[in-house]
Write a protein that holds these residues in place. Structure first.
Motif, PDB file in Angstrom:
ATOM      1  N   GLY A  18      -7.791  13.435   8.432  1.00 53.82           N
ATOM      2  CA  GLY A  18      -8.194  13.950   7.115  1.00 53.82           C
ATOM      3  C   GLY A  18      -8.313  12.645   6.245  1.00 53.82           C
ATOM      4  N   ASP A  19      -7.811  12.674   5.035  1.00 54.04           N
ATOM      5  CA  ASP A  19      -7.809  11.582   4.099  1.00 54.04           C
ATOM      6  C   ASP A  19      -6.358  10.422   4.625  1.00 54.04           C
ATOM      7  OD1 ASP A  19      -7.655   9.612   2.072  1.00 54.04           O
ATOM      8  OD2 ASP A  19      -7.965  11.173   0.671  1.00 54.04           O
ATOM      9  N   THR A  45      -5.605   7.930   3.507  1.00 52.19           N
ATOM     10  CA  THR A  45      -4.962   7.065   2.265  1.00 52.19           C
ATOM     11  C   THR A  45      -3.912   7.690   1.690  1.00 52.19           C
ATOM     12  OG1 THR A  45      -6.687   7.788   0.619  1.00 52.19           O
ATOM     13  CG2 THR A  45      -7.186   5.997   2.036  1.00 52.19           C
ATOM     14  N   LEU A  46      -3.807   9.219   1.767  1.00 58.04           N
ATOM     15  CA  LEU A  46      -2.929  10.007   1.016  1.00 58.04           C
ATOM     16  C   LEU A  46      -1.303   9.471   1.348  1.00 58.04           C
ATOM     17  CD1 LEU A  46      -4.102  13.580   1.486  1.00 58.04           C
ATOM     18  CD2 LEU A  46      -4.453  12.114  -0.382  1.00 58.04           C
ATOM     19  N   GLU A  70      -2.192   7.034   7.311  1.00 65.56           N
ATOM     20  CA  GLU A  70      -2.452   5.874   8.310  1.00 65.56           C
ATOM     21  C   GLU A  70      -1.329   5.269   8.751  1.00 65.56           C
ATOM     22  OE1 GLU A  70      -5.073   2.776   7.194  1.00 65.56           O
ATOM     23  OE2 GLU A  70      -6.102   2.961   8.931  1.00 65.56           O
ATOM     24  N   THR A 115       1.062   5.561   3.603  1.00 70.05           N
ATOM     25  CA  THR A 115      -0.195   6.450   3.786  1.00 70.05           C
ATOM     26  C   THR A 115      -0.145   7.339   4.749  1.00 70.05           C
ATOM     27  OG1 THR A 115      -1.336   4.818   4.872  1.00 70.05           O
ATOM     28  CG2 THR A 115      -1.457   4.824   2.624  1.00 70.05           C
TER      29      THR A 115
END
Ligand code: AHR
Length: 505
Positions: A455-456, A458-459, A323, A321
Motif C-alpha cells: 500500500g502506501d 511512506t506511512l 518500506e 516507514t
C-alpha cells in the motif's frame, strides 16, 4: 505477471534456530538510555527508574540478547564511573557523541533492567582509550565467584552473586577512523589477543568477540579480518560485523537489495575466517556476531563535530516507514538463512536511537514500523532453519547486480509440526505470483498470515498516530498437492505460520 517458485523440504536443514540472532543494542547515546529505557520521572517508571512501558515492548519484541554500553561510546568509557552510590558518580564528557554523561545508569542498573526484560547481556569493553587491565577488571567485578577487592566492591554495590556475563566484545569498530583510540589491524590484533588471554584467565567460560569491519565498504574489509584473526584465532570465538542500510536518491531497487548485500557481506567474512582456519590447519570455526545492523538514514545525521555538549540529546531518532519495515524484514531473513554461521545478531538500537521502540516523556512508548517483522520472527520461528530453493528473475541496480526479485526463508519445528515462512518481494513495481511447494511435509494448514507493504509505503507510526501501521492479516490456503500460492505485492514482506494437520499442538 512475474512469478516465483519456491520449494521447501524438511530435509534441507541449515541449522537449529538460534534465538540469539534476535538481539538488540542499548548504547549510552542520545535518548536510548536516558529518556529511553531509564526515565525516573515517567509515569510508568519502576522504583529503579526503568520505564515499564519500554520493558513491556522489549518483551513483546522478543529480544533475546542486549549488547551494552556501546557502540562508539564504549571506546572512551570508564566502567567504574557507572557503579556504586548514584551521588558519587562523576559527570563526564562523552567524546564519541559530544554528550554529557551523568553515569546515573551503569552496569548494575543495566543488569537489573535486562533481568526484567528476560534477555542475555553482551558486554563490550573499552579498547579505545583503555586496555588489558581494565577489561580484566570488569570481568572480575562481574563474574569472579571468589572474594577480591573488586568482587567485594560489587557486593558493596548491592550485587551479591556474580553477574556471570558470558558474551564480551573486545572493543567496538576499532577499524573505523572515527573511533576514539582507532587502531590499525596489527595494533588492534595485538591488544585484542592480550585482552582475550587476560579475560580468559579471569573466566575461561566466556565467549569473546573480536572486532571485524564496521561495514562492507570499509577499505580494509577482508584484510582487517585476516590480520585480526591470524593473531587472535586461538583466543576468540566470534568476529563482529556491522552494517546500516538506507535509501539513497529514491533508489528503491538498491534499497530493496539491502538484504542481498548483507548476505554478500556475511559470506565475505566467513570466507576470511575460514581461510585463516585453513591456514592454521584448524577444525575450529570462527562464527559471526552481527552485533549492529539496521536501517539508518545516516545522510540525515550531520555528524558530531558541531554538536553542543548536552545530556541525552535527540540524536538519530529515525521515524521508520512501511518500506523500511519491509527492508528490515528482509535483513532478518538473511540473518536467519545464515544461522549456521551467524551466532549472534543485534539490531541497533532498541529505543529512540534508530530503534523499533519510541519513547517520549509525555506519552506511553509506541512501536515503530520496524517493530513488527522483528517481533513476528523472534516470536514465531522455531525448530530448524530450512533452506528454501527460490526460482525467480533477478535484477541489477546501482549497488548490486543479480539480485533475486524474491527471497524466502523458513523454519520448521518437527515436534509441533509448525512451519514458518517469510517471503520478500523486492520489486518496486511488480506484483509477484509465488507458488510454494510444501508437498514434502505432512498436510499443512495455514494458522496465520500477515503482510507489510503493498500500500502506501511512506506511512509511519509517530507521536500523532502511533498505531497507523501494523501488518495486515491476509487469507491463504494450502491447495492441491501441497502448493501454497501467495500473491506478493511490490515492496512487501509476508509472514506465514502453518501447522501439520495430523500433528496439532
Ligand atoms: O549505533 C550507532 C553507532 O553506529 C554505534 O555507536 C557505532 O558502533 C556505529 O558506528
Amino acid at each position: 505477471m512475474n512469478t516465483a517458485h519456491i520449494t521447501i523440504s524438511p530435509a534441507e536443514k541449515v541449522a537449529p534456530v538460534n534465538g540469539k540472532i534476535f538481539g538488540t543494542f542499548v548504547e549510552h547515546m542520545g535518548r536510548c538510555v536516558y529518556g529511553g529505557i531509564y526515565e525516573p520521572g515517567h509515569p510508568s517508571a519502576t522504583p529503579d527508574g526503568f520505564r515499564q512501558d519500554v520493558i513491556e515492548l522489549a518483551k513483546e519484541l522478543g529480544v533475546t540478547v542486549v549488547r551494552y554500553p556501546g557502540g562508539n561510546f564504549v571506546s572512551g568509557y570508564r566502567w567504574e564511573d557507572g557503579v556504586g552510590p548514584l551521588e558519587n558518580r562523576p559527570t563526564r564528557l562523552d567524546l564519541a557523541w559530544r554528550s554529557i554523561e551523568t553515569n546515573q545508569f551503569g552496569l548494575n542498573e543495566f543488569m537489573k533492567w535486562i533481568s526484567l526484560v528476560g534477555a542475555e547481556p553482551m558486554m563490550a569493553v573499552n579498547l579505545g582509550t583503555r586496555g588489558v587491565q581494565e577489561a580484566a577488571d570488569i570481568v572480575e567485578y562481574c563474574n569472579f565467584p571468589g572474594t577480591t577487592e573488586l568482587t567485594s566492591w560489587r557486593k558493596e554495590h548491592g550485587v551479591d552473586q556474580p553477574h556471570d556475563i558470558k558474551m564480551w566484545c573486545l572493543g567496538n569498530e576499532m577499524d573505523g577512523p572515527w573511533q576514539i583510540g582507532h587502531k590499525t589491524a596489527e595494533e588492534y590484533a595485538r591488544i585484542a589477543e592480550e585482552t582475550a588471554k587476560a579475560i580468559r584467565l579471569v573466566d575461561p567460560e566466556v565467549s569473546l568477540v573480536a572486532c571485524g569491519s564496521s561495514f562492507e565498504e570499509m577499505p580494509t574489509f577482508g584484510s582487517w579480518e585476516r590480520t585480526v584473526l591470524d593473531r587472535t584465532f586461538d583466543h576468540v570465538d566470534l568476529i563482529s560485523l556491522h552494517a546500516y542500510y538506507e535509501k539513497f536518491d529514491d533508489d528503491t531497487p538498491s534499497f530493496m537489495a539491502s538484504s542481498a548485500r548483507m548476505n554478500r557481506f556475511i559470506k565475505g567474512v566467513i570466507e576470511a575466517a575460514d581461510e585463516i582456519a585453513q591456514k592454521k590447519s584448524s577444525e575450529k570455526r570462527i562464527n559471526l556476531s552481527f552485533d549492529e545492523w539496521n536501517v539508518w538514514y545516516q545522510k540525515r545525521f550531520e555528524g558530531v563535530e558541531n554538536l553542543e555538549f548536552e545530556h541525552a540529546p535527540r540524536l538519530i531518532e529515525d521515524e521508520y516507514t512501511v518500506e523500511d519495515a519491509v527492508v528490515v524484514g528482509g535483513l532478518l531473513m538473511t540473518l536467519l538463512n545464515n544461522s549456521d554461521r551467524v551466532e549472534v545478531a543485534c539490531q541497533a538500537q532498541l529505543v529512540n536511537i534508530i530503534g523499533p521502540i519510541r519513547a517520549e516523556s509525555d506519552l506511553p512508548a509506541w512501536k515503530q514500523t520496524i517493530f513488527y517483522p522483528f517481533a513476528l520472527m523472534a516470536n514465531g520461528v522455531s525448530g530448524d532453519v530450512l533452506r528454501a530453493q527460490v526460482r525467480c528473475d533477478t535484477y541489477d541496480c546501482e549497488l548490486m547486480d543479480d539480485v533475486p526479485l524474491v527471497d524466502a526463508s523458513s523454519s520448521f519445528d518437527a515436534e509441533s509440526g509448525k512451519l514458518v515462512l517469510m517471503l520478500l518481494n523486492r520489486s518496486e513495481t511488480e506484483r509477484i505470483s509465488s507458488t510454494i511447494d510444501l508437498s514434502l511435509f505432512n498436510q499443512l494448514q495455514v494458522e496465520r498470515a500477515n503482510q507489510l507493504g503493498g500500500g502506501d509505503l511512506t506511512l509511519s507510526n509517530n507521536r500523532e498516530n502511533p498505531n497507523q501501521v501494523a501488518p495486515e492479516n491476509i487469507s491463504l490456503e494450502v491447495g492441491e498437492g501441497g502448493i501454497l500460492a501467495v500473491s506478493l505485492p511490490p515492496v512487501s514482506w509476508t509472514f506465514v505460520v502453518l501447522r501439520e494437520v495430523q500433528n496439532p499442538q
